[in-house]
Design a protein around this motif. Sequence first.
Motif, PDB file in Angstrom:
ATOM      1  N   LEU A  33       0.962  -1.292   0.167  1.00  0.00           N
ATOM      2  CA  LEU A  33       0.072  -0.069   0.000  1.00  0.00           C
ATOM      3  C   LEU A  33       1.032   1.444  -0.052  1.00  0.00           C
ATOM      4  O   LEU A  33       0.594   2.071  -0.690  1.00  0.00           O
ATOM      5  CB  LEU A  33      -0.904   0.059   1.322  1.00  0.00           C
ATOM      6  N   GLU A  34       2.063   1.313   0.759  1.00  0.00           N
ATOM      7  CA  GLU A  34       2.859   2.505   0.732  1.00  0.00           C
ATOM      8  C   GLU A  34       3.472   2.670  -0.463  1.00  0.00           C
ATOM      9  O   GLU A  34       3.644   4.002  -1.005  1.00  0.00           O
ATOM     10  CB  GLU A  34       3.791   2.326   1.978  1.00  0.00           C
ATOM     11  N   CYS A  35       3.936   1.365  -1.092  1.00  0.00           N
ATOM     12  CA  CYS A  35       4.474   1.737  -2.680  1.00  0.00           C
ATOM     13  C   CYS A  35       3.418   2.074  -3.509  1.00  0.00           C
ATOM     14  O   CYS A  35       3.644   2.996  -4.499  1.00  0.00           O
ATOM     15  CB  CYS A  35       4.960   0.348  -2.904  1.00  0.00           C
ATOM     16  N   CYS A  36       2.211   1.558  -3.604  1.00  0.00           N
ATOM     17  CA  CYS A  36       1.142   2.028  -4.312  1.00  0.00           C
ATOM     18  C   CYS A  36       1.074   3.853  -4.145  1.00  0.00           C
ATOM     19  O   CYS A  36       1.039   4.606  -5.160  1.00  0.00           O
ATOM     20  CB  CYS A  36       0.008   1.532  -4.220  1.00  0.00           C
ATOM     21  N   GLU A  37       1.117   4.053  -3.090  1.00  0.00           N
ATOM     22  CA  GLU A  37       0.621   5.602  -2.741  1.00  0.00           C
ATOM     23  C   GLU A  37       1.996   6.325  -3.282  1.00  0.00           C
ATOM     24  O   GLU A  37       1.705   7.498  -3.928  1.00  0.00           O
ATOM     25  CB  GLU A  37       0.755   5.578  -1.281  1.00  0.00           C
ATOM     26  N   ALA A  38       3.215   5.840  -2.964  1.00  0.00           N
ATOM     27  CA  ALA A  38       4.391   6.724  -3.337  1.00  0.00           C
ATOM     28  C   ALA A  38       4.497   6.817  -5.057  1.00  0.00           C
ATOM     29  O   ALA A  38       5.011   7.742  -5.340  1.00  0.00           O
ATOM     30  CB  ALA A  38       5.577   5.931  -2.994  1.00  0.00           C
ATOM     31  N   LEU A  39       3.900   5.622  -5.706  1.00  0.00           N
ATOM     32  CA  LEU A  39       3.883   5.531  -7.187  1.00  0.00           C
ATOM     33  C   LEU A  39       2.775   6.295  -7.883  1.00  0.00           C
ATOM     34  O   LEU A  39       2.619   6.625  -9.147  1.00  0.00           O
ATOM     35  CB  LEU A  39       4.111   4.154  -7.598  1.00  0.00           C
ATOM     36  N   GLY A  40       1.718   6.435  -6.911  1.00  0.00           N
ATOM     37  CA  GLY A  40       0.435   6.930  -7.544  1.00  0.00           C
ATOM     38  C   GLY A  40      -0.212   6.010  -8.609  1.00  0.00           C
ATOM     39  O   GLY A  40      -0.850   6.256  -9.466  1.00  0.00           O
ATOM     40  N   VAL A  41      -0.171   4.642  -8.172  1.00  0.00           N
ATOM     41  CA  VAL A  41      -0.782   3.466  -8.826  1.00  0.00           C
ATOM     42  C   VAL A  41      -1.852   2.806  -7.725  1.00  0.00           C
ATOM     43  O   VAL A  41      -1.216   2.470  -6.718  1.00  0.00           O
ATOM     44  CB  VAL A  41       0.390   2.678  -9.259  1.00  0.00           C
ATOM     45  N   GLY A  42      -2.893   2.669  -8.286  1.00  0.00           N
ATOM     46  CA  GLY A  42      -3.754   1.748  -7.200  1.00  0.00           C
ATOM     47  C   GLY A  42      -3.278   0.416  -7.280  1.00  0.00           C
ATOM     48  O   GLY A  42      -2.557  -0.368  -8.054  1.00  0.00           O
ATOM     49  N   ALA A  43      -3.768  -0.328  -6.070  1.00  0.00           N
ATOM     50  CA  ALA A  43      -3.741  -1.664  -5.950  1.00  0.00           C
ATOM     51  C   ALA A  43      -4.062  -2.480  -6.968  1.00  0.00           C
ATOM     52  O   ALA A  43      -3.463  -3.612  -7.284  1.00  0.00           O
ATOM     53  CB  ALA A  43      -4.228  -2.001  -4.554  1.00  0.00           C
ATOM     54  N   GLN A  44      -5.269  -2.228  -7.547  1.00  0.00           N
ATOM     55  CA  GLN A  44      -5.645  -3.191  -8.700  1.00  0.00           C
ATOM     56  C   GLN A  44      -4.950  -3.035  -9.849  1.00  0.00           C
ATOM     57  O   GLN A  44      -5.172  -3.818 -10.914  1.00  0.00           O
ATOM     58  CB  GLN A  44      -7.278  -2.446  -8.978  1.00  0.00           C
ATOM     59  N   ASP A  45      -3.892  -2.149 -10.100  1.00  0.00           N
ATOM     60  CA  ASP A  45      -2.865  -2.033 -11.382  1.00  0.00           C
ATOM     61  C   ASP A  45      -1.742  -2.295 -10.750  1.00  0.00           C
ATOM     62  O   ASP A  45      -0.840  -1.913 -11.391  1.00  0.00           O
ATOM     63  CB  ASP A  45      -3.214  -0.505 -11.866  1.00  0.00           C
ATOM     64  N   THR A  46      -1.530  -3.216  -9.747  1.00  0.00           N
ATOM     65  CA  THR A  46      -0.270  -3.597  -9.179  1.00  0.00           C
ATOM     66  C   THR A  46      -0.105  -4.900  -9.174  1.00  0.00           C
ATOM     67  O   THR A  46      -0.926  -5.956  -8.753  1.00  0.00           O
ATOM     68  CB  THR A  46      -0.012  -2.986  -7.715  1.00  0.00           C
ATOM     69  N   LEU A  47       1.045  -5.340  -9.571  1.00  0.00           N
ATOM     70  CA  LEU A  47       1.401  -6.926  -9.267  1.00  0.00           C
ATOM     71  C   LEU A  47       2.507  -6.937  -8.453  1.00  0.00           C
ATOM     72  O   LEU A  47       3.520  -6.425  -8.352  1.00  0.00           O
ATOM     73  CB  LEU A  47       1.903  -7.242 -10.573  1.00  0.00           C
ATOM     74  N   VAL A  48       2.267  -8.115  -7.676  1.00  0.00           N
ATOM     75  CA  VAL A  48       3.384  -8.560  -6.621  1.00  0.00           C
ATOM     76  C   VAL A  48       4.030  -9.555  -7.054  1.00  0.00           C
ATOM     77  O   VAL A  48       3.245 -10.696  -7.597  1.00  0.00           O
ATOM     78  CB  VAL A  48       2.803  -8.520  -5.075  1.00  0.00           C
ATOM     79  N   VAL A  49       5.393  -9.949  -7.093  1.00  0.00           N
ATOM     80  CA  VAL A  49       6.147 -11.178  -7.727  1.00  0.00           C
ATOM     81  C   VAL A  49       6.846 -11.412  -6.308  1.00  0.00           C
ATOM     82  O   VAL A  49       7.809 -10.758  -6.006  1.00  0.00           O
ATOM     83  CB  VAL A  49       6.809 -10.766  -8.950  1.00  0.00           C
ATOM     84  N   GLY A  50       6.677 -12.876  -6.147  1.00  0.00           N
ATOM     85  CA  GLY A  50       7.671 -13.199  -5.005  1.00  0.00           C
ATOM     86  C   GLY A  50       7.337 -14.855  -4.534  1.00  0.00           C
ATOM     87  O   GLY A  50       6.627 -15.666  -5.588  1.00  0.00           O
ATOM     88  N   ASP A  51       8.527 -15.353  -3.963  1.00  0.00           N
ATOM     89  CA  ASP A  51       8.659 -16.753  -3.944  1.00  0.00           C
ATOM     90  C   ASP A  51       7.985 -17.421  -2.804  1.00  0.00           C
ATOM     91  O   ASP A  51       7.631 -18.595  -2.603  1.00  0.00           O
ATOM     92  CB  ASP A  51      10.071 -17.216  -3.844  1.00  0.00           C
ATOM     93  N   SER A  52       7.409 -16.599  -1.945  1.00  0.00           N
ATOM     94  CA  SER A  52       6.823 -17.232  -0.544  1.00  0.00           C
ATOM     95  C   SER A  52       5.244 -16.889  -0.471  1.00  0.00           C
ATOM     96  O   SER A  52       4.730 -16.027  -1.147  1.00  0.00           O
ATOM     97  CB  SER A  52       7.430 -16.401   0.670  1.00  0.00           C
ATOM     98  N   ILE A  53       4.589 -17.661   0.480  1.00  0.00           N
ATOM     99  CA  ILE A  53       3.345 -17.477   0.718  1.00  0.00           C
ATOM    100  C   ILE A  53       3.054 -16.187   1.230  1.00  0.00           C
ATOM    101  O   ILE A  53       1.956 -15.506   1.220  1.00  0.00           O
ATOM    102  CB  ILE A  53       2.657 -18.492   1.458  1.00  0.00           C
ATOM    103  N   TYR A  54       3.813 -15.605   2.186  1.00  0.00           N
ATOM    104  CA  TYR A  54       3.947 -14.293   2.504  1.00  0.00           C
ATOM    105  C   TYR A  54       3.814 -13.352   1.530  1.00  0.00           C
ATOM    106  O   TYR A  54       3.182 -12.228   1.886  1.00  0.00           O
ATOM    107  CB  TYR A  54       5.062 -14.033   3.623  1.00  0.00           C
ATOM    108  N   ASP A  55       4.486 -13.182   0.582  1.00  0.00           N
ATOM    109  CA  ASP A  55       4.127 -12.248  -0.571  1.00  0.00           C
ATOM    110  C   ASP A  55       2.996 -12.405  -1.304  1.00  0.00           C
ATOM    111  O   ASP A  55       2.202 -11.262  -1.211  1.00  0.00           O
ATOM    112  CB  ASP A  55       5.396 -12.598  -1.604  1.00  0.00           C
ATOM    113  N   VAL A  56       2.532 -13.463  -1.367  1.00  0.00           N
ATOM    114  CA  VAL A  56       1.075 -13.747  -1.967  1.00  0.00           C
ATOM    115  C   VAL A  56      -0.023 -13.106  -0.938  1.00  0.00           C
ATOM    116  O   VAL A  56      -1.046 -12.396  -1.458  1.00  0.00           O
ATOM    117  CB  VAL A  56       0.874 -15.161  -2.398  1.00  0.00           C
TER     118      VAL A  56
END
Length: 235
Positions: A150-173
Motif C-alpha cells: 500500500l505504501e509503494c502504491c501511494e508513493a507511485l500513484g498507482v492503485g492496488a488494482q493495477d499492481t502486481l506483486v512477484v514473490g517466492d513465498s506465501i507471505y508475498d502472496v
Amino acid sequence: MKAILFDCDGTIADSCGVICDIMRRTFVAHGLDAPADAATRDIIGLSLDVAIARLHPGVEASLLASLVTGYRTQFRAARVEPGFREMLFPEMRGLIDRLSARDSLLLGMVTGKSRRGVAALCAEHDMAAAFSVVRTADDCPSKPHPAMVLECCEALGVGAQDTLVVGDSIYDVEMARAAGATAIGVAWGTHRPDMLFSAGAAEVAGTPGELGLLIDQWREGGLATARREVLSAVS
C-alpha cells in the motif's frame, strides 16, 4: 500506468543458502541449537524479529533482541569475507532491466531485508536505479501485512488494482491479496508452487522467462489463459 513490486530474497537474489548459514551461526553463537535449513527457508520473507520468533517459539524479548542484533552482526561480518557474494538468479537482472525500461511500468521492491541489506545488494549489482520505490522491514510491519504494498502504491500513484506483486513465498502472496493487488509466485525460491497457489497466487512462474510472459499477460488485462499460452510459448 501499472506497477510491479518484486520481493528480493528467493525471487531476485539467490540468497537462501546465505541466510540459512547466517541463521545457524547466530543461534550457535547464542548457545542454541541451530535451526534446520528447511525451517529457516520456510520463514524467509518475514521480518527478522518475526522470523526468529517462529524459529524459537516462546523466546524471551531480551534474547530475541540479542538474536536479531547477532544475526545482523554476523551478516555484516560475512559480507567482508573473501569471496562473499549475494548472487542474483540467472536471467532476473535482464528481466528487471527490460521491465524498468518500459514507460508504462514502474518497479518497486518489497522485502523483509533491512535498508542496509537492500542498499548493499543493489550496490553490488548496480541495480538501484531500476526501482522507483523500496519498502523494507525497517519501514513497515512484516509480511503478510499489506503496508509495504500500500505504501509503494501511494508513493507511485498507482492503485492496488493495477499492481502486481512477484514473490517466492506465501507471505508475498498473502500480502498482495490483503492489499488488493495481484500476485504471481515464482517456483525457484522457498515455497512450493502448490503452496503459492493455495495462498492465492494468480499464477506461478517456473523460470524467469516464463515470468516475463506472465507479466506481459497481466499487463494486457488478465491471467485467465496465461498458463496454457505460456506453456505453449516455452515448449
